[in-house]
Design a protein around this motif. Structure first.
Motif, short mmCIF file in Angstrom:
data_model
loop_
_atom_site.label_atom_id
_atom_site.label_comp_id
_atom_site.label_asym_id
_atom_site.label_seq_id
_atom_site.Cartn_x
_atom_site.Cartn_y
_atom_site.Cartn_z
N VAL A 76 49.10 -55.96 -52.84
CA VAL A 76 47.95 -55.75 -53.92
C VAL A 76 48.35 -54.44 -54.71
O VAL A 76 48.81 -53.36 -54.26
N VAL A 100 44.53 -62.09 -60.44
CA VAL A 100 45.81 -62.61 -60.22
C VAL A 100 46.53 -63.12 -61.35
O VAL A 100 45.90 -63.85 -62.09
N ARG A 103 38.75 -54.76 -53.25
CA ARG A 103 38.16 -56.18 -53.65
C ARG A 103 39.34 -56.49 -54.66
O ARG A 103 39.63 -55.78 -55.66
N VAL A 104 39.79 -58.02 -54.50
CA VAL A 104 40.75 -58.49 -55.37
C VAL A 104 39.93 -58.98 -56.62
O VAL A 104 38.91 -59.45 -56.65
N PHE A 133 46.42 -66.90 -53.34
CA PHE A 133 46.01 -65.68 -53.98
C PHE A 133 44.66 -65.61 -54.99
O PHE A 133 44.00 -64.90 -54.71
N SER A 158 48.03 -56.06 -47.66
CA SER A 158 46.78 -56.47 -46.85
C SER A 158 47.09 -56.87 -45.58
O SER A 158 48.35 -56.93 -45.27
N ILE A 180 40.27 -64.01 -54.95
CA ILE A 180 39.31 -63.22 -56.21
C ILE A 180 37.80 -63.16 -55.65
O ILE A 180 37.30 -64.03 -55.08
N VAL A 227 48.82 -59.44 -57.44
CA VAL A 227 47.39 -59.35 -57.17
C VAL A 227 46.86 -57.90 -57.29
O VAL A 227 47.32 -57.02 -56.93
N HIS A 228 45.85 -57.88 -58.14
CA HIS A 228 45.33 -56.44 -58.69
C HIS A 228 43.76 -56.47 -57.88
O HIS A 228 43.05 -57.26 -58.01
N GLY A 229 43.52 -55.23 -57.57
CA GLY A 229 42.40 -55.05 -57.01
C GLY A 229 41.79 -53.65 -57.04
O GLY A 229 42.22 -52.86 -57.74
#
Length: 92
Positions: A47, A67, A63-64, A14, A41, A18, A73-75
């Motif tokens: 995400v 983490v 876009r990541v 993960f 994804s 990034i 996982v934040h995007g």
């Protein structure tokens, strides 16, 4: 021991994401805890992201950006700034 190794490898995978842009299918429901949109994804990475309900059930480039310790996982939508804010005039 195997579970610990699996968690370590998952976290490392993960974190390598990034800065990369993923094609994410936004789900029809928001994350209950964070209130953010959630999606998956094309390589099965869950995400979380900010955005409007009009994105639900669509593929969106994300876009990541971070983490967290819990492996969430934040995007941000590619048309958004890295801090998760929206660019004026862009529909997100």
């Amino acid at each position: 021991i195997l579970r610990d190794e699996g968690k370590r490898k998952k976290t490392a995978f993960f974190r390598r994401l990034i800065g990369r842009t993923l094609d994410v299918l936004i789900e029809g429901r928001r994350d209950a805890a964070a209130g953010r949109l959630k999606g998956m994804s094309d390589n099965y990475v869950p995400v979380l992201l900010k955005g409007g309900d009009d994105l639900k059930n669509t593929f969106t480039p994300v876009r990541v950006v971070k983490v967290f310790e819990d492996d969430s996982v934040h995007g941000v939508i590619v048309d958004s700034d890295p801090n998760g804010g929206e660019i004026p005039g862009k529909k997100t």
